[in-house]
Write an enzyme that holds these catalytic residues in place. Structure first.
Site, PDB file in Angstrom:
ATOM      1  N   LYS A 244     -74.549   5.811  49.986  1.00  0.00           N
ATOM      2  CA  LYS A 244     -74.967   6.869  49.053  1.00  0.00           C
ATOM      3  C   LYS A 244     -74.839   6.425  47.604  1.00  0.00           C
ATOM      4  CE  LYS A 244     -72.031  10.472  47.725  1.00  0.00           C
ATOM      5  NZ  LYS A 244     -71.983  10.704  46.307  1.00  0.00           N
ATOM      6  N   ASN A 245     -73.661   5.929  47.233  1.00  0.00           N
ATOM      7  CA  ASN A 245     -73.418   5.684  45.813  1.00  0.00           C
ATOM      8  C   ASN A 245     -74.179   4.476  45.260  1.00  0.00           C
ATOM      9  OD1 ASN A 245     -71.950   8.006  45.650  1.00  0.00           O
ATOM     10  ND2 ASN A 245     -69.958   7.017  45.913  1.00  0.00           N
TER      11      ASN A 245
ATOM     12  N   CYS B 288     -68.961  16.756  42.992  1.00  0.00           N
ATOM     13  CA  CYS B 288     -67.761  17.392  43.529  1.00  0.00           C
ATOM     14  C   CYS B 288     -66.839  17.856  42.402  1.00  0.00           C
ATOM     15  CB  CYS B 288     -67.012  16.409  44.422  1.00  0.00           C
ATOM     16  SG  CYS B 288     -67.985  15.860  45.818  1.00  0.00           S
TER      17      CYS B 288
ATOM     18  N   ARG C 211     -63.928  15.967  34.738  1.00  0.00           N
ATOM     19  CA  ARG C 211     -64.597  14.681  35.010  1.00  0.00           C
ATOM     20  C   ARG C 211     -65.191  14.185  33.688  1.00  0.00           C
ATOM     21  NH1 ARG C 211     -67.592  14.465  40.858  1.00  0.00           N
ATOM     22  NH2 ARG C 211     -67.558  12.241  40.325  1.00  0.00           N
TER      23      ARG C 211
HETATM   24  N1  EPU Z   1     -62.890   8.695  33.887  1.00  0.00           N
HETATM   25  C1  EPU Z   1     -62.578   8.901  32.564  1.00  0.00           C
HETATM   26  N2  EPU Z   1     -63.591   8.800  31.639  1.00  0.00           N
HETATM   27  C2  EPU Z   1     -64.869   8.494  31.988  1.00  0.00           C
HETATM   28  C3  EPU Z   1     -65.186   8.289  33.356  1.00  0.00           C
HETATM   29  C4  EPU Z   1     -64.166   8.395  34.286  1.00  0.00           C
HETATM   30  O1  EPU Z   1     -61.436   9.170  32.219  1.00  0.00           O
HETATM   31  O2  EPU Z   1     -65.735   8.413  31.103  1.00  0.00           O
HETATM   32  C5  EPU Z   1     -61.828   8.786  34.912  1.00  0.00           C
HETATM   33  C6  EPU Z   1     -62.057   9.929  35.893  1.00  0.00           C
HETATM   34  O3  EPU Z   1     -61.576  11.151  35.405  1.00  0.00           O
HETATM   35  C7  EPU Z   1     -61.314   9.435  37.127  1.00  0.00           C
HETATM   36  C8  EPU Z   1     -61.472   7.918  37.060  1.00  0.00           C
HETATM   37  O4  EPU Z   1     -61.852   7.614  35.709  1.00  0.00           O
HETATM   38  O5  EPU Z   1     -59.960   9.738  37.009  1.00  0.00           O
HETATM   39  C9  EPU Z   1     -62.528   7.338  37.985  1.00  0.00           C
HETATM   40  O6  EPU Z   1     -63.764   8.004  37.796  1.00  0.00           O
HETATM   41  P1  EPU Z   1     -65.164   7.267  38.022  1.00  0.00           P
HETATM   42  O7  EPU Z   1     -65.917   7.322  36.753  1.00  0.00           O
HETATM   43  O8  EPU Z   1     -64.934   5.947  38.663  1.00  0.00           O
HETATM   44  O9  EPU Z   1     -65.870   8.232  39.053  1.00  0.00           O
HETATM   45  P2  EPU Z   1     -67.410   8.588  39.126  1.00  0.00           P
HETATM   46  O10 EPU Z   1     -68.221   7.443  38.688  1.00  0.00           O
HETATM   47  O11 EPU Z   1     -67.644   9.917  38.497  1.00  0.00           O
HETATM   48  C10 EPU Z   1     -67.750   7.614  41.523  1.00  0.00           C
HETATM   49  C11 EPU Z   1     -68.244   8.122  42.847  1.00  0.00           C
HETATM   50  C12 EPU Z   1     -67.222   9.083  43.427  1.00  0.00           C
HETATM   51  C13 EPU Z   1     -65.868   8.364  43.566  1.00  0.00           C
HETATM   52  C14 EPU Z   1     -65.449   7.747  42.227  1.00  0.00           C
HETATM   53  C15 EPU Z   1     -64.200   6.889  42.327  1.00  0.00           C
HETATM   54  C16 EPU Z   1     -70.645   8.076  42.538  1.00  0.00           C
HETATM   55  C17 EPU Z   1     -71.910   8.841  42.367  1.00  0.00           C
HETATM   56  N3  EPU Z   1     -69.521   8.808  42.631  1.00  0.00           N
HETATM   57  O12 EPU Z   1     -67.590   8.763  40.693  1.00  0.00           O
HETATM   58  O13 EPU Z   1     -67.704   9.391  44.729  1.00  0.00           O
HETATM   59  O14 EPU Z   1     -64.878   9.282  43.971  1.00  0.00           O
HETATM   60  O15 EPU Z   1     -66.512   6.918  41.712  1.00  0.00           O
HETATM   61  O16 EPU Z   1     -64.389   5.857  43.241  1.00  0.00           O
HETATM   62  O17 EPU Z   1     -70.648   6.864  42.617  1.00  0.00           O
HETATM   63  C18 EPU Z   1     -68.049  10.702  46.650  1.00  0.00           C
HETATM   64  O18 EPU Z   1     -68.896   9.874  47.008  1.00  0.00           O
HETATM   65  O19 EPU Z   1     -67.590  11.596  47.388  1.00  0.00           O
HETATM   66  C19 EPU Z   1     -67.530  10.635  45.283  1.00  0.00           C
HETATM   67  C20 EPU Z   1     -66.934  11.646  44.688  1.00  0.00           C
END
Ligand code: EPU
Length: 418
Positions: free
Chosen positions: A22-23, A117, A122
């Site tokens: 998915k991601n 989610c 976020r």
């Molecule tokens: N964070 C910050 N600032 C930012 C971005 C992130 O502080 O600008 C923090 C977040 O609050 C969190 C950590 O960094 O504590 C990690 O967040 P990340 O940005 O890695 O998450 P994301 O990119 O929003 C993706 C996946 C999620 C998965 C996370 C962590 C996608 C579309 N989503 O989210 O997947 O949990 O990485 O591995 O790739 C899922 O598939 O169920 C899902 C939620």
């Protein structure tokens, strides 16, 4: 309302093939915008997030054709900066990859805040930090994110303060179009980030350090279309393995590379599960007593947060005291409210959930988000009696052919319109 009726307490037997990740799929679909060409993407999973990503691309003028069940051709030659439907953008998190892709192609982008989610806050500060370093102006106003750059983007050194999948993806998308060299430090190296990096390489980008936390991009090359196969989904594969460990039985999961699941394999083996690993198969046999364990989530290659709710269910039925530390998201234990309705004994203190293993029994529960929903499905499958699971739309965002796959393993699950 559609709900799942799950009759629990049956072991699982058989083989299940993993679908595309998915991601990766959502990142790569939006990355095609950068090519102004035709891309053929293989192993695209049939999930709601992909449907939404394709609708957004079509709104912008992309021509998307399904060549077979899992292969799509995306032609982005006619793509323009049409306004996007806020309701589509808010259906998932990955719609914010439009920011990096449109900044790269058009020098500007405006979208509403994305959905996805609910894990509490976020933030997107690291995404904006990357865009600003490359020369863009970023503003957040009344629920919208607006970025633009009057001049061509310029390569820069970007040192992320936290390891972020999304910020790394957005920085990569913008950096491949920036003039000169960009160096990303503390970049995420999840298999889906690596997939995007390989896709960009296949389109003609120049990049070093793929799969490491320091990635160097020499930008400004005109990208072209390509044929690319998305890797299999480690989280989907892990979900089936944990379900088999919870229900007992003998299940073989096939996927293109099992090495990405090293952290889960280590945990399952430490719990006493028998796992035979080849490069492309994981055979799990479980009939004995499970041992309690401690698990800490973290960025890849640590234990993935996206398997945290599922492993939580396994801990909930493992006699003894297990501890689960969530170190990626501030708030990802909401599913425990539902799990307690099935008898789980669990205490949460800060980032740690302590499980005191007990047998679960069937109940009426809901899927609170994608992986929480998968966890409740596993709970229903290993519980005694019937479970009714609602809010299936969360699960449908990310699991291809879920019912068919579980039914083929002997699970008794039925979808009901009520
Ligand atoms: N964070 C910050 N600032 C930012 C971005 C992130 O502080 O600008 C923090 C977040 O609050 C969190 C950590 O960094 O504590 C990690 O967040 P990340 O940005 O890695 O998450 P994301 O990119 O929003 C993706 C996946 C999620 C998965 C996370 C962590 C996608 C579309 N989503 O989210 O997947 O949990 O990485 O591995 O790739 C899922 O598939 O169920 C899902 C939620």
């Amino acid at each position: 309302m559609e709900r799942l009726l799950i009759k629990g307490g049956r072991p699982l037997y058989g083989t299940v093939a993993t679908s595309g990740m998915k991601n990766s799929a959502v990142a790569i679909l939006f990355a095609t915008i950068l090519t102004e060409d035709r891309c053929i993407i293989e192993n695209v999973p049939s999930i709601m997030d992909v449907t939404v990503a394709i609708k957004l691309l079509e709104e912008m003028g992309a021509r998307v054709s399904k060549l077979d069940e899992t292969t799509v051709e995306v032609d982005t030659r006619e793509v323009c900066q049409a306004p996007k439907s806020d309701c589509l953008v808010r259906k998932m998190r990955a719609s914010y990859y439009l920011l990096g892709a449109e900044l790269g192609r058009f020098g500007a982008c405006e979208i509403s805040y994305p959905g996805g989610c609910d894990f509490g806050q976020r933030p997107i500060d690291q995404h904006l930090k990357a865009f600003c370093a490359l020369g863009a102006e970023c503003n957040q106003e009344e629920g919208y994110i607006k970025i633009k750059s009057e001049k061509a983007l310029q390569g820069a050194k970007i040192d992320f303060d936290v390891v972020s999948v999304g910020a790394t993806v957005n920085a990569l998308l913008a950096a491949v179009t920036a003039q000169g060299t960009t160096v990303l430090s503390h970049a995420a190296k999840e298999p889906h980030v690596q997939d995007l990096e390989r896709f960009l390489l296949a389109c003609g980008a120049k990049m070093d350090g793929i799969g490491t936390d320091t990635v160097t991009i020499v930008g400004g090359e005109k990208l072209h279309g390509c044929r690319f196969r998305i890797s299999d989904d480690m989280i989907e594969a892990g979900t089936y393995l944990i379900a088999a460990a919870a229900c007992g039985g003998d299940v073989c999961v096939t996927m293109d590379s099992t090495s990405v699941l090293a952290a889960l394999i280590e945990v399952l083996r430490a719990m006493g599960v028998s796992l035979d690993q080849t490069e492309s198969t994981l055979r799990l046999r479980q009939s004995g007593i499970l041992r309690p364990i401690s698990v800490v989530t973290g960025p890849y290659p640590a234990f993935p947060t996206d398997l945290q709710p599922q492993i939580g269910v396994l801990m909930a039925i493992t006699m003894g005291e297990s501890r689960l530390y969530e170190r990626v998201w501030a708030s990802r234990f909401q599913y425990l409210t539902e799990l307690r309705k099935m008898g789980a004994q669990v205490k949460v203190e800060g980032d740690c959930a302590t499980f005191y293993g007990v047998p679960l029994y069937g109940a009426e529960v809901s899927a609170q988000d994608l992986r929480a929903g998968a966890a409740m499905l596993i709970a229903g499958l290993c519980a005694q009696g019937k479970t009714i699971l609602s809010d299936l739309h969360h699960i449908e965002r990310g699991y291809a052919n879920l019912l068919e796959k579980f039914s083929s393993l002997g699970a008794e699950i039925e979808k009901r319109e009520e």
